[in-house]
Write a protein that holds these residues in place. Structure first.
Motif, mmCIF file in Angstrom:
data_model
loop_
_atom_site.group_PDB
_atom_site.id
_atom_site.type_symbol
_atom_site.label_atom_id
_atom_site.label_comp_id
_atom_site.label_asym_id
_atom_site.label_seq_id
_atom_site.Cartn_x
_atom_site.Cartn_y
_atom_site.Cartn_z
ATOM 1 N N LEU A 67 6.594 124.062 33.310
ATOM 2 C CA LEU A 67 6.325 125.118 32.372
ATOM 3 C C LEU A 67 6.582 124.546 30.957
ATOM 4 N N ALA A 68 7.525 123.622 30.775
ATOM 5 C CA ALA A 68 7.716 122.691 29.495
ATOM 6 C C ALA A 68 6.278 121.832 29.135
ATOM 7 N N GLY A 69 5.694 121.301 30.337
ATOM 8 C CA GLY A 69 4.466 120.662 29.787
ATOM 9 C C GLY A 69 3.227 121.592 29.311
ATOM 10 N N LEU A 70 3.455 122.677 30.004
ATOM 11 C CA LEU A 70 2.401 123.848 29.854
ATOM 12 C C LEU A 70 2.677 124.235 28.402
ATOM 13 N N GLY A 71 3.965 124.406 27.856
ATOM 14 C CA GLY A 71 3.964 124.894 26.215
ATOM 15 C C GLY A 71 3.647 123.639 25.402
ATOM 16 N N THR A 72 3.822 122.341 25.894
ATOM 17 C CA THR A 72 3.369 121.273 25.080
ATOM 18 C C THR A 72 1.830 121.402 24.829
ATOM 19 N N THR A 73 1.360 121.669 25.947
ATOM 20 C CA THR A 73 -0.350 121.629 26.037
ATOM 21 C C THR A 73 -0.750 122.675 25.079
ATOM 22 N N VAL A 74 -0.214 123.925 25.161
ATOM 23 C CA VAL A 74 -0.447 125.040 24.323
ATOM 24 C C VAL A 74 -0.286 124.694 22.859
ATOM 25 N N LEU A 75 0.817 124.193 22.674
ATOM 26 C CA LEU A 75 1.167 123.782 21.418
ATOM 27 C C LEU A 75 0.159 122.781 20.684
ATOM 28 N N LEU A 76 0.019 121.689 21.313
ATOM 29 C CA LEU A 76 -0.861 120.713 21.085
ATOM 30 C C LEU A 76 -2.177 121.226 20.514
ATOM 31 N N ALA A 77 -2.826 122.137 21.592
ATOM 32 C CA ALA A 77 -4.304 123.085 21.253
ATOM 33 C C ALA A 77 -4.061 123.844 19.845
ATOM 34 N N VAL A 78 -2.834 124.686 19.766
ATOM 35 C CA VAL A 78 -2.728 125.408 18.820
ATOM 36 C C VAL A 78 -2.949 124.467 17.521
ATOM 37 N N ALA A 79 -2.061 123.567 17.510
ATOM 38 C CA ALA A 79 -1.822 122.761 16.330
ATOM 39 C C ALA A 79 -3.323 121.759 15.968
ATOM 40 N N ALA A 80 -3.943 121.333 16.961
ATOM 41 C CA ALA A 80 -5.149 121.002 16.865
ATOM 42 C C ALA A 80 -6.436 121.707 16.246
ATOM 43 N N MET A 81 -6.244 123.007 16.654
ATOM 44 C CA MET A 81 -7.119 124.041 16.298
ATOM 45 C C MET A 81 -6.996 124.424 14.732
ATOM 46 N N VAL A 82 -5.725 124.757 14.452
ATOM 47 C CA VAL A 82 -5.405 124.930 13.031
ATOM 48 C C VAL A 82 -5.597 124.024 12.038
ATOM 49 N N LEU A 83 -5.174 122.722 12.263
ATOM 50 C CA LEU A 83 -5.398 121.539 11.372
ATOM 51 C C LEU A 83 -6.823 121.099 11.527
ATOM 52 N N GLY A 84 -7.687 121.266 12.469
ATOM 53 C CA GLY A 84 -9.091 121.163 12.645
ATOM 54 C C GLY A 84 -9.857 121.962 12.060
ATOM 55 N N SER A 85 -9.542 123.519 11.902
ATOM 56 C CA SER A 85 -10.214 124.332 11.210
ATOM 57 C C SER A 85 -10.242 124.280 9.604
ATOM 58 N N ILE A 235 -1.001 108.532 26.717
ATOM 59 C CA ILE A 235 -0.139 107.755 25.644
ATOM 60 C C ILE A 235 1.160 108.430 25.816
ATOM 61 N N ALA A 236 1.704 108.807 27.253
ATOM 62 C CA ALA A 236 2.981 108.968 27.645
ATOM 63 C C ALA A 236 3.188 110.242 26.787
ATOM 64 N N MET A 237 2.391 111.338 26.757
ATOM 65 C CA MET A 237 2.755 112.661 26.056
ATOM 66 C C MET A 237 3.091 113.662 27.373
ATOM 67 N N SER A 238 4.044 114.372 27.096
ATOM 68 C CA SER A 238 4.577 115.047 28.231
ATOM 69 C C SER A 238 3.894 116.402 28.098
ATOM 70 N N ASP A 239 2.602 116.601 28.491
ATOM 71 C CA ASP A 239 1.757 117.723 28.600
ATOM 72 C C ASP A 239 1.772 118.184 30.076
ATOM 73 N N LEU A 241 -0.351 117.939 32.519
ATOM 74 C CA LEU A 241 -0.913 116.994 33.519
ATOM 75 C C LEU A 241 0.186 115.762 33.575
ATOM 76 N N HIS A 242 0.680 115.308 32.616
ATOM 77 C CA HIS A 242 1.652 114.216 32.716
ATOM 78 C C HIS A 242 2.981 114.955 33.359
ATOM 79 N N SER A 243 3.219 116.115 33.448
ATOM 80 C CA SER A 243 4.576 116.598 33.925
ATOM 81 C C SER A 243 4.259 116.636 35.491
ATOM 82 N N VAL A 244 3.033 117.176 36.034
ATOM 83 C CA VAL A 244 2.733 117.043 37.231
ATOM 84 C C VAL A 244 2.494 115.811 37.824
ATOM 85 N N GLN A 245 2.097 114.690 37.006
ATOM 86 C CA GLN A 245 2.104 113.435 37.427
ATOM 87 C C GLN A 245 3.314 112.817 37.609
#
Length: 291
Positions: A67-85, A235-239, A241-245
């Protein structure tokens, strides 16, 4: 003798559709039958193959690290979308401007960050300290206000947000440019004739109409960047996929842990798709009523 009427019945009476029957279409029924057989085979495969280890999937589905990795994934996607926009909006405005150098820079930006694979960019930004051991802020060729160690600044999180945001900015710039260009130029002329300044014309006239074209591809890009966050595991980011790995490297239960990741990706993508559909309907109301 009884006279026989020779008057023909009207075509509407002879071709009464109320009593018409649908034509039998064997190919459609064959297609449905094939789908039913394939669905049944899939269910049997999923339920009958013990190697899926559904008990392990249920065990780790709500694991804290997952669940922590899922939160990181969503956070990364939102941050990338906001800054990318934000960056994409600026680049799109430069592409639509009448100033040649601004258009050239914007075209180079889009070509560069859209042409290099995201994985390569993530690895490059993560190793930026090799090129710039120290990062500084100041006036070019002038005084420096502060310096920082690049290794302490370019963390896996920083590299992930920077790399994904730059990739998204290139794609979103093209989406914004296409959306604004789709608005009839007469709308701008009418707004100018009514005394609207350029800023109000953009915000109140152009953008509301352009959103109908922008939202579908922009929503798809949001979904793409959400799935693309799986690349940050290199790059060893705990998203997610990395959490299940981390778990299956310890337990060797690879397939069930990948199913856990697939489940959460599908949940989030389904929620985003539903939100995208609602936004599409909202900004298409005027267009639908006009048809």
């Amino acid at each position: 003798m009884t006279a026989v009427s020779t008057v023909e019945e009207p075509a509407a009476v002879r071709d009464d559709v109320a009593g018409a029957r649908g034509r039998f279409r064997p190919l459609r029924w064959l297609f449905v039958l094939v789908l039913v057989v394939l669905a049944a085979q899939l269910v049997v495969f999923l339920a009958g193959n013990s190697r899926f280890q559904w008990d392990v999937v249920a065990k780790y589905l709500f694991e804290k690290s997952v669940l922590a990795g899922l939160g990181t994934t969503v956070l990364l996607a939102v941050a990338a979308m906001v800054l990318g926009s934000l960056a994409g909006g600026v680049v799109a405005a430069m592409q639509l401007s009448g100033f040649g150098p601004a258009r050239w820079v914007a075209t180079l930006w889009v070509g560069l960050f859209r042409g290099i694979p995201p994985l390569v960019q993530l690895i490059f930004w993560f190793n930026l300290a090799y090129l710039l051991p120290r990062l500084s802020l100041g006036v070019p060729f002038g005084p420096v206000f502060g310096t920082w160690d690049a290794n302490s600044v370019i963390t896996p999180l920083t590299a992930a947000v920077l790399g994904l945001s730059l990739v998204e900015s290139a794609y979103l710039a093209e989406i914004f440019r296409a959306g604004v260009s789709s608005v009839d130029p007469g709308q701008r002329d009418a707004a100018r004739a009514m005394g609207y300044p350029p800023g109000q014309t953009l915000l109140r006239i152009v953008l509301p109409q352009a959103m109908r074209v922008i939202i579908p591809p922009a929503g798809s890009q949001f979904i793409n960047v959400l799935k693309g966050t799986a690349l940050v595991s290199v790059i060893a980011m705990s998203d997610l996929l990395h959490s299940v790995q981390v778990v299956y490297n310890r337990t060797y239960e690879i397939v069930p842990m990948l199913l856990v990741a697939c489940f959460w990706y599908l949940v989030v993508v389904t929620a985003l798709t539903a939100g995208q559909r609602r936004l599409e309907r909202r900004f298409s109301r005027g267009h639908r009523s006009a048809r």
